[in-house]
Design an enzyme around this catalytic site. Structure first.
Site, PDB file in Angstrom:
ATOM      1  N   LYS A   1       0.727  -0.990  -0.106  1.00  0.00           N
ATOM      2  CA  LYS A   1      -0.083  -0.469  -0.164  1.00  0.00           C
ATOM      3  C   LYS A   1       0.902   0.916  -0.281  1.00  0.00           C
ATOM      4  O   LYS A   1       0.370   2.452  -0.833  1.00  0.00           O
ATOM      5  CB  LYS A   1      -1.080   0.252   1.010  1.00  0.00           C
ATOM      6  CG  LYS A   1      -1.928  -1.149   1.124  1.00  0.00           C
ATOM      7  CD  LYS A   1      -2.821  -1.040   2.584  1.00  0.00           C
ATOM      8  CE  LYS A   1      -2.005  -1.584   3.606  1.00  0.00           C
ATOM      9  NZ  LYS A   1      -1.700  -2.423   4.553  1.00  0.00           N
TER      10      LYS A   1
ATOM     11  N   ARG B   1      -9.422   0.890   8.303  1.00  0.00           N
ATOM     12  CA  ARG B   1      -9.775  -0.359   8.949  1.00  0.00           C
ATOM     13  C   ARG B   1     -10.796  -1.148   9.169  1.00  0.00           C
ATOM     14  O   ARG B   1     -10.122  -2.347  10.243  1.00  0.00           O
ATOM     15  CB  ARG B   1      -8.165  -0.240   9.547  1.00  0.00           C
ATOM     16  CG  ARG B   1      -6.550  -0.583   9.253  1.00  0.00           C
ATOM     17  CD  ARG B   1      -5.944  -0.356   9.910  1.00  0.00           C
ATOM     18  NE  ARG B   1      -4.776  -1.156   9.828  1.00  0.00           N
ATOM     19  CZ  ARG B   1      -3.181  -0.726   9.393  1.00  0.00           C
ATOM     20  NH1 ARG B   1      -3.952   0.845   8.432  1.00  0.00           N
ATOM     21  NH2 ARG B   1      -2.328  -1.073   8.916  1.00  0.00           N
TER      22      ARG B   1
ATOM     23  N   ARG C   1      14.377   0.406   9.893  1.00  0.00           N
ATOM     24  CA  ARG C   1      13.367   0.131  10.215  1.00  0.00           C
ATOM     25  C   ARG C   1      12.093   0.004  10.902  1.00  0.00           C
ATOM     26  O   ARG C   1      12.566  -0.325  11.656  1.00  0.00           O
ATOM     27  CB  ARG C   1      13.780  -1.827  10.243  1.00  0.00           C
ATOM     28  CG  ARG C   1      14.848  -2.461   9.198  1.00  0.00           C
ATOM     29  CD  ARG C   1      15.294  -3.354   9.439  1.00  0.00           C
ATOM     30  NE  ARG C   1      16.690  -3.909   7.969  1.00  0.00           N
ATOM     31  CZ  ARG C   1      16.059  -4.340   7.404  1.00  0.00           C
ATOM     32  NH1 ARG C   1      15.727  -5.262   6.757  1.00  0.00           N
ATOM     33  NH2 ARG C   1      17.552  -4.204   6.683  1.00  0.00           N
TER      34      ARG C   1
ATOM     35  N   ARG D   1      -1.382  -8.788  12.769  1.00  0.00           N
ATOM     36  CA  ARG D   1      -0.985  -7.716  11.966  1.00  0.00           C
ATOM     37  C   ARG D   1      -1.803  -8.376  10.862  1.00  0.00           C
ATOM     38  O   ARG D   1      -3.248  -7.766  10.805  1.00  0.00           O
ATOM     39  CB  ARG D   1      -0.349  -6.573  11.489  1.00  0.00           C
ATOM     40  CG  ARG D   1       0.260  -5.680  12.930  1.00  0.00           C
ATOM     41  CD  ARG D   1       2.026  -5.172  12.344  1.00  0.00           C
ATOM     42  NE  ARG D   1       1.697  -4.964  11.149  1.00  0.00           N
ATOM     43  CZ  ARG D   1       2.899  -4.137  10.209  1.00  0.00           C
ATOM     44  NH1 ARG D   1       4.172  -4.398  11.136  1.00  0.00           N
ATOM     45  NH2 ARG D   1       2.896  -3.127   9.526  1.00  0.00           N
TER      46      ARG D   1
HETATM   47  P1  AMP Z   1       0.702   0.926   8.996  1.00  0.00           P
HETATM   48  O1  AMP Z   1       2.370   1.509   8.861  1.00  0.00           O
HETATM   49  O2  AMP Z   1      -0.200   1.072   8.207  1.00  0.00           O
HETATM   50  O3  AMP Z   1       1.003  -0.856   9.371  1.00  0.00           O
HETATM   51  O4  AMP Z   1      -0.180   0.582  10.446  1.00  0.00           O
HETATM   52  C1  AMP Z   1       1.297   0.570  11.588  1.00  0.00           C
HETATM   53  C2  AMP Z   1      -0.275  -0.256  13.152  1.00  0.00           C
HETATM   54  O5  AMP Z   1      -0.794   1.375  13.213  1.00  0.00           O
HETATM   55  C3  AMP Z   1      -1.283  -0.744  12.549  1.00  0.00           C
HETATM   56  O6  AMP Z   1      -0.416  -2.097  13.102  1.00  0.00           O
HETATM   57  C4  AMP Z   1      -1.863  -0.054  13.597  1.00  0.00           C
HETATM   58  O7  AMP Z   1      -1.132  -1.017  15.119  1.00  0.00           O
HETATM   59  C5  AMP Z   1      -1.699   1.043  13.526  1.00  0.00           C
HETATM   60  N1  AMP Z   1      -2.678   1.878  12.511  1.00  0.00           N
HETATM   61  C6  AMP Z   1      -2.687   2.266  11.310  1.00  0.00           C
HETATM   62  N2  AMP Z   1      -3.919   2.264  10.656  1.00  0.00           N
HETATM   63  C7  AMP Z   1      -4.570   2.139  11.449  1.00  0.00           C
HETATM   64  C8  AMP Z   1      -5.590   2.372  11.886  1.00  0.00           C
HETATM   65  N3  AMP Z   1      -6.474   3.467  10.575  1.00  0.00           N
HETATM   66  N4  AMP Z   1      -7.112   2.383  12.504  1.00  0.00           N
HETATM   67  C9  AMP Z   1      -6.167   1.500  13.705  1.00  0.00           C
HETATM   68  N5  AMP Z   1      -5.335   1.231  13.219  1.00  0.00           N
HETATM   69  C10 AMP Z   1      -4.280   1.625  12.864  1.00  0.00           C
END
Ligand code: AMP
Length: 231
Positions: free
Chosen positions: A26, A101, A173, A185
Site C-alpha cells: 500500500k 481499517r 526499519r 497484524r
Molecule cells: P501501518 O503503517 O498501516 O502498517 O500501521 C501500523 C500500525 O498502526 C498498525 O499495526 C496499527 O496498530 C496502527 N494503525 C494504522 N492505521 C490504523 C487505523 N486506520 N486504525 C487502527 N490502527 C491503525
C-alpha cells in the site's frame, strides 16, 4: 466565441482508498500514485508513528496497540486523520493508505466526506497471499531522509547504502516489522479490515488488483483503475 468562456466543470478531488494486509504494498504504491497523479498520500500508520515519536497524548495512547500488532482505537485514529484532512495540501485529492481499517472508521469517513461534499472515488483492494507477506514485511526498510521504501530481496537500492530518491545514507526499519507482530497484524486485517471489501463492493466503488507481481506491474494495474478518477 464572443469572449464569454464557459465556467470550468466542477470536478471533485479524488478520494482513493488502498486496502490490503501489511506487506501488500500500500505504501509503495501510494507513493507512486502520489507522484503520478499529484494526489497526497495519507497514511494513518505514518501519522501514528509521528505521534508516538513526538510523544503526544494520542501517540502515547496508541503505542501499546501498535507494538502488539493490534488496531489503535477508532477515536484516536479519527482525531489524527481529521487534523490532517484540515491541512490545505489535501485539496488536490488524497490516497488513503491504511485507513479505514474498521467498519466504524469507514462509516466515519463517509460522514466526514459528506459534510464537505466529497465521495469516495475508488477503493482498491491489493490482493496477496498471507504466506508471502511475512517475508515481504520482514525485509523492508525506508530511507531515513525522504521515506523511499526498499526491500532486502525485492527492491534493494541500486547503489548499496545510498537512497535513489535523495542520496541519503541512513535507513530505518519499523519496530513492528518482525514475524510475531506481523502475524498479529495479519489477524487484525482479516478480522477487522477485510470486511471493508464487501462494504465498498456494495457501494459500487471497489476494484481488486492482484498485488503478488512486481512493483511496476502492480503500479500499471493501479494506474488503469485510477485514470478515470483523475481525468
Ligand atoms: P501501518 O503503517 O498501516 O502498517 O500501521 C501500523 C500500525 O498502526 C498498525 O499495526 C496499527 O496498530 C496502527 N494503525 C494504522 N492505521 C490504523 C487505523 N486506520 N486504525 C487502527 N490502527 C491503525
Amino acid at each position: 466565441m464572443d469572449g464569454i468562456t464557459a465556467p470550468a466543470a466542477q470536478v471533485s478531488p479524488p478520494v482513493v482508498i488502498l486496502l490490503g494486509p501489511p506487506g501488500a504494498g500500500k505504501g509503495t504504491q501510494a507513493r507512486l500514485l502520489e507522484q503520478r497523479f499529484g494526489l497526497v498520500q495519507l497514511s494513518t500508520g505514518d501519522l501514528l508513528r509521528a505521534a508516538v515519536a513526538a510523544g503526544t497524548k494520542a501517540g502515547l495512547a496508541a503505542k501499546a496497540a501498535m507494538d502488539a500488532g493490534g488496531l489503535v482505537s477508532d477515536d484516536i485514529v479519527l482525531a489524527i486523520l481529521r487534523d490532517r484532512l484540515a491541512a490545505p495540501d489535501v485539496a488536490a485529492g488524497v490516497i488513503l493508505d491504511g485507513f479505514p481499517r474498521t467498519t466504524g472508521q469507514a462509516a466515519a469517513l463517509d460522514a466526514v466526506l459528506a459534510k464537505v461534499g466529497l465521495a469516495i472515488s475508488a477503493a482498491i483492494s491489493l490482493d496477496v497471499d498471507d504466506a508471502a507477506m511475512v517475508e515481504r514485511v520482514a525485509g523492508r526498510f525506508t530511507c531515513g531522509d525522504c521515506g523511499e521504501g526498499y526491500h532486502d530481496s525485492f527492491k534493494p537500492p541500486q547503489v548499496a547504502g545510498v537512497c535513489e530518491g535523495c542520496g541519503g545514507t541512513t535507513f530505518k526499519r519499523r519496530a513492528d516489522d518482525n514475524a510475531q507482530t506481523v502475524a498479529a497484524r495479519l489477524r487484525a486485517y482479516h478480522a477487522q479490515t477485510a470486511p471493508l471489501i464487501g462494504y465498498y463492493a456494495d457501494k459500487g466503488v471497489l476494484s481488486r488488483v492482484d498485488a503478488m507481481g512486481d512493483i511496476a506491474d502492480i503500479a500499471r494495474a493501479l494506474g488503469a483503475v485510477m485514470a478515470p478518477q483523475t481525468t
